[in-house]
Design a protein around this motif. Sequence first.
Motif, PDB file in Angstrom:
ATOM      1  N   VAL A   1       0.434  -1.255   0.191  1.00 33.68           N
ATOM      2  CA  VAL A   1       0.113   0.049   0.060  1.00 33.68           C
ATOM      3  C   VAL A   1       0.839   1.225   0.105  1.00 33.68           C
ATOM      4  CG1 VAL A   1      -1.754   1.496   1.095  1.00 33.68           C
ATOM      5  CG2 VAL A   1      -2.108  -1.084   0.839  1.00 33.68           C
ATOM      6  N   LEU A   2       1.979   1.160   0.637  1.00 36.98           N
ATOM      7  CA  LEU A   2       2.722   2.415   1.345  1.00 36.98           C
ATOM      8  C   LEU A   2       3.646   2.483  -0.281  1.00 36.98           C
ATOM      9  CD1 LEU A   2       3.400   2.958   4.340  1.00 36.98           C
ATOM     10  CD2 LEU A   2       1.939   4.128   3.730  1.00 36.98           C
ATOM     11  N   ALA A   3       4.098   0.940  -1.082  1.00 35.96           N
ATOM     12  CA  ALA A   3       4.486   1.985  -2.086  1.00 35.96           C
ATOM     13  C   ALA A   3       4.518   2.391  -3.462  1.00 35.96           C
ATOM     14  CB  ALA A   3       5.438   0.289  -2.400  1.00 35.96           C
ATOM     15  N   ILE A   4       2.268   2.031  -3.447  1.00 36.90           N
ATOM     16  CA  ILE A   4       1.573   2.996  -4.356  1.00 36.90           C
ATOM     17  C   ILE A   4       1.285   3.987  -3.873  1.00 36.90           C
ATOM     18  CG2 ILE A   4      -0.235   2.513  -5.355  1.00 36.90           C
ATOM     19  CD1 ILE A   4       0.302  -0.143  -5.191  1.00 36.90           C
ATOM     20  N   ALA A   5       1.573   4.225  -2.591  1.00 32.78           N
ATOM     21  CA  ALA A   5       0.721   5.791  -2.314  1.00 32.78           C
ATOM     22  C   ALA A   5       1.907   6.837  -1.644  1.00 32.78           C
ATOM     23  CB  ALA A   5      -0.158   5.630  -0.691  1.00 32.78           C
ATOM     24  N   VAL A   6       2.823   6.470  -1.554  1.00 35.34           N
ATOM     25  CA  VAL A   6       4.259   7.355  -0.534  1.00 35.34           C
ATOM     26  C   VAL A   6       4.177   7.873  -2.711  1.00 35.34           C
ATOM     27  CG1 VAL A   6       6.156   7.243  -0.047  1.00 35.34           C
ATOM     28  CG2 VAL A   6       4.578   6.411   1.487  1.00 35.34           C
ATOM     29  N   PRO A   7       4.824   6.568  -3.150  1.00 33.46           N
ATOM     30  CA  PRO A   7       5.752   7.428  -4.916  1.00 33.46           C
ATOM     31  C   PRO A   7       4.304   8.802  -5.559  1.00 33.46           C
ATOM     32  CG  PRO A   7       6.400   5.031  -4.087  1.00 33.46           C
ATOM     33  CD  PRO A   7       5.255   5.678  -3.607  1.00 33.46           C
ATOM     34  N   ALA A   8       3.247   7.707  -5.541  1.00 33.49           N
ATOM     35  CA  ALA A   8       2.127   9.078  -5.967  1.00 33.49           C
ATOM     36  C   ALA A   8       2.049   9.719  -5.485  1.00 33.49           C
ATOM     37  CB  ALA A   8       0.820   8.039  -5.974  1.00 33.49           C
ATOM     38  N   GLY A   9       1.916  10.409  -3.806  1.00 29.17           N
ATOM     39  CA  GLY A   9       1.960  11.315  -3.084  1.00 29.17           C
ATOM     40  C   GLY A   9       3.076  12.104  -3.717  1.00 29.17           C
ATOM     41  N   ILE A  10       4.399  11.892  -3.518  1.00 24.34           N
ATOM     42  CA  ILE A  10       5.640  12.609  -3.521  1.00 24.34           C
ATOM     43  C   ILE A  10       5.395  13.145  -5.375  1.00 24.34           C
ATOM     44  CG2 ILE A  10       8.190  12.454  -3.999  1.00 24.34           C
ATOM     45  CD1 ILE A  10       8.008  10.324  -2.156  1.00 24.34           C
ATOM     46  N   VAL A  11       4.986  12.485  -6.372  1.00 29.12           N
ATOM     47  CA  VAL A  11       5.084  12.746  -7.879  1.00 29.12           C
ATOM     48  C   VAL A  11       4.052  14.305  -7.582  1.00 29.12           C
ATOM     49  CG1 VAL A  11       4.571  12.142 -10.003  1.00 29.12           C
ATOM     50  CG2 VAL A  11       6.194  10.935  -8.806  1.00 29.12           C
ATOM     51  N   LEU A  12       2.787  13.594  -7.262  1.00 28.41           N
ATOM     52  CA  LEU A  12       1.793  14.658  -7.115  1.00 28.41           C
ATOM     53  C   LEU A  12       1.723  15.610  -6.571  1.00 28.41           C
ATOM     54  CD1 LEU A  12      -1.259  11.915  -7.508  1.00 28.41           C
ATOM     55  CD2 LEU A  12      -1.122  13.635  -8.961  1.00 28.41           C
ATOM     56  N   GLY A  13       2.144  15.101  -5.025  1.00 31.94           N
ATOM     57  CA  GLY A  13       2.461  16.176  -4.243  1.00 31.94           C
ATOM     58  C   GLY A  13       3.586  17.689  -4.589  1.00 31.94           C
ATOM     59  N   GLY A  14       4.642  16.577  -5.453  1.00 27.21           N
ATOM     60  CA  GLY A  14       5.618  17.826  -6.097  1.00 27.21           C
ATOM     61  C   GLY A  14       5.394  18.194  -7.326  1.00 27.21           C
ATOM     62  N   ILE A  15       3.965  17.867  -7.864  1.00 34.60           N
ATOM     63  CA  ILE A  15       3.922  18.294  -8.953  1.00 34.60           C
ATOM     64  C   ILE A  15       3.300  19.700  -8.209  1.00 34.60           C
ATOM     65  CG2 ILE A  15       2.422  18.513 -11.382  1.00 34.60           C
ATOM     66  CD1 ILE A  15       2.937  15.910 -12.099  1.00 34.60           C
ATOM     67  N   ALA A  16       2.419  19.027  -7.624  1.00 34.30           N
ATOM     68  CA  ALA A  16       1.609  20.719  -7.277  1.00 34.30           C
ATOM     69  C   ALA A  16       2.174  21.613  -6.576  1.00 34.30           C
ATOM     70  CB  ALA A  16       0.661  20.034  -6.274  1.00 34.30           C
ATOM     71  N   GLY A  17       3.416  21.177  -5.893  1.00 36.77           N
ATOM     72  CA  GLY A  17       3.716  22.263  -4.742  1.00 36.77           C
ATOM     73  C   GLY A  17       4.983  23.173  -6.177  1.00 36.77           C
ATOM     74  N   LEU A  18       5.709  22.428  -7.031  1.00 35.04           N
ATOM     75  CA  LEU A  18       6.727  22.997  -7.757  1.00 35.04           C
ATOM     76  C   LEU A  18       6.216  23.428  -8.830  1.00 35.04           C
ATOM     77  CD1 LEU A  18       9.383  20.005  -7.215  1.00 35.04           C
ATOM     78  CD2 LEU A  18       8.797  22.597  -5.809  1.00 35.04           C
ATOM     79  N   LEU A  19       5.286  23.254  -9.742  1.00 40.18           N
ATOM     80  CA  LEU A  19       4.623  24.478 -10.436  1.00 40.18           C
ATOM     81  C   LEU A  19       2.996  25.324 -10.039  1.00 40.18           C
ATOM     82  CD1 LEU A  19       3.812  21.161 -13.310  1.00 40.18           C
ATOM     83  CD2 LEU A  19       5.749  22.486 -12.732  1.00 40.18           C
ATOM     84  N   GLY A  20       3.004  25.034  -9.219  1.00 39.59           N
ATOM     85  CA  GLY A  20       1.552  25.630  -8.996  1.00 39.59           C
ATOM     86  C   GLY A  20       0.520  25.540  -9.580  1.00 39.59           C
ATOM     87  N   GLY A  21      -0.695  27.277  -9.792  1.00 41.60           N
ATOM     88  CA  GLY A  21      -1.687  27.511 -11.241  1.00 41.60           C
ATOM     89  C   GLY A  21      -2.300  26.464 -11.004  1.00 41.60           C
ATOM     90  N   TRP A  22      -2.956  26.234 -12.170  1.00 42.02           N
ATOM     91  CA  TRP A  22      -4.192  25.434 -12.077  1.00 42.02           C
ATOM     92  C   TRP A  22      -3.627  24.152 -11.805  1.00 42.02           C
ATOM     93  CZ3 TRP A  22      -4.985  21.621 -15.531  1.00 42.02           C
ATOM     94  CH2 TRP A  22      -4.082  21.188 -16.708  1.00 42.02           C
ATOM     95  N   ILE A  23      -3.093  23.193 -12.206  1.00 44.31           N
ATOM     96  CA  ILE A  23      -2.524  22.147 -11.854  1.00 44.31           C
ATOM     97  C   ILE A  23      -2.522  22.150 -10.848  1.00 44.31           C
ATOM     98  CG2 ILE A  23      -0.572  19.882 -11.957  1.00 44.31           C
ATOM     99  CD1 ILE A  23       0.163  21.379 -14.310  1.00 44.31           C
TER     100      ILE A  23
END
Lengths: 314, 325
Positions: free
Chosen positions: A110-132
Amino acid sequence: MKSPPFIMLSSRYRILKKRLHPLTKEFGLTLYVLRKSLLAMIGASIVFIFIFIAIFGSLISPYDPNEIDISFRFYAPTREHPLGTDKLGRDVFSRILCGARYSIRAGLVVLAIAVPAGIVLGGIAGLLGGWIDEVIMRITDVFLSFPPLILAMAFSAALGPSLFNAMMALSLVWWPLYTRLVRGQALAVRETLYVEAAISKGASRWTLIFRHILPNCLSPILVTFTLDMGWVITAAAALSFLGFGAQPPLSEWGRMVTDGRIYLFQAWWVSMFPGLAIALTVLGFNLLGDGIRDALDPKLRRITEVKWKEKIRF
Amino acid sequence: MPVIIGVLILIFFIAYVIPADPARAWAGPRARPDQVEALRERYHLNDPLYLQIYYYLKNLFLHFDLGISATTHRPVLNDLKAFFPATFELAFFAFLLAVIIGVPLGVISALKRNKLIDHFSRVISLVGVSTPLFWSALLLQFLLYFKLGWLPAFGRLSVEIHRFTGFILLDSVLNRNWVAFTDGFKRLILPSVTLAFYTMGYLVRITRGSMLEVLESEYVTMAKAKGLPERIIYYRHALKNAIIPPITVLGINFGWLLAGTVLLETIFAWPGMGRYAAGSIIQVDLPAIVGYTMVVALVMIISNLIVDIAYSIIDPRVRVGGKLQ
């Protein structure tokens, strides 16, 4: 304070001190702080014992976990059957030993799926900002506004009851937690002086992300990961307990508790011991997670760092 | 509101990907194909997802109708109305217990750091968060009900009383039926203590951590330097600032309490929403599942609202429109 392994460690550091990479140094300090904490060490030992059982459980179990012998039905704990037998005469101790792998695996998958997914999505959200950022965070909010266990129940019922589907359902509800964590961390790190310095030095975007931002997001993720192992194991067992997870004859702990529940007043050992195993595993991960959090806490760390530096004579 | 719509879409999406055919499950094994087809038509199961959501929302807002349960054949709203008080009573008492015991224990633990009482409360809270709910429920059932016979462990009430509100304790007071009151209270103890123990553990940890942080802050040192009595420093200066994280956690925790009721109601044969939800999920009873999730989402929104109000009472920075750090 001067235990033999530590002296070995410190002498090794004395030889290496010139070549020590900063990351290795930090890691060494973390390990040192962890070793000083009794509770963290207890937690680590529990975790290692259960991981050992998860790997070698079927080799060290005295009986076949699925061997049915009706004549041994509901035997109270004896020397032959240290934790008794269940309604089909199966040895509870062997079943618990063989069941460890399901719980540990559920947590890891569960964590091997959830953690990378969270890192990628959270990273995208935090670094790109805007509407994404807006879109990702609104979806995250929907998930987080709802009790995860109830959502996971609905998902695993939709997918059909099995241990695999329960794990998938839990991963589906667990990623938003990490998305929010990583996004917050990325936003905070992005504003720091050292990132600004790296930008002014002309660091490329990827250098920024992988060398500066990601490593600085790791310590809260590590702490949450360890504490969440316990949560996920409990949640997976709870799903199995309600009948949405592992199906008989699988010796998953939550399933064993629910199978023994009907006979609770007749043979308490059938459901009590598997539950105790869950509780102990979760306790181990909680103790270890607390220890890691304290070890990574900058305030406590600086105090110990001074002592540590004296020991290894930097 | 957007959150409710989001949850609704999510649940419909889950329902949509269900591989099992709900209509076939509801119609029973001996139903003719045309009967199954009729059921499908009735519940709009042949329509695409967005139309299903549209029909659902139309019914909800125009007629305040959550649909008819496919297994109990009663309106979902009536079912939920009947089951809600039991769950609310359970969750509320657990919540109250957790707050009454958890917060003071966390505060004392922080004030007497590394003393005996601190170790004691840390152990209690660790055990609380580590023990799976369903297991501690069975353990208490076995010990207090079966071995010692102190407390009843199943059901909600053994005598019949007139139900005004559905809340047993309130109803028995209104009926002036003290036998029913003690009976209902006794039956409430085991499930709510189990539920509270779990939440309490978490609360003690958060309160202790936040209190410790505040005690190290400069304004507490300042207050000490001014020579204020300890009582005032701790309760007026420190506690007021330290209580904010626990309140946040409590708001989120109420959702976990609801999830916990699903487990506990199954174990304690408690006739509440959680058991209804677990049953309807097994039976793929879509209207009931969606109705239940709506109620949970609503409760979550209300609890978040209460948390926000509590912030503004405690923290003047929120009241004047500033942002909480």
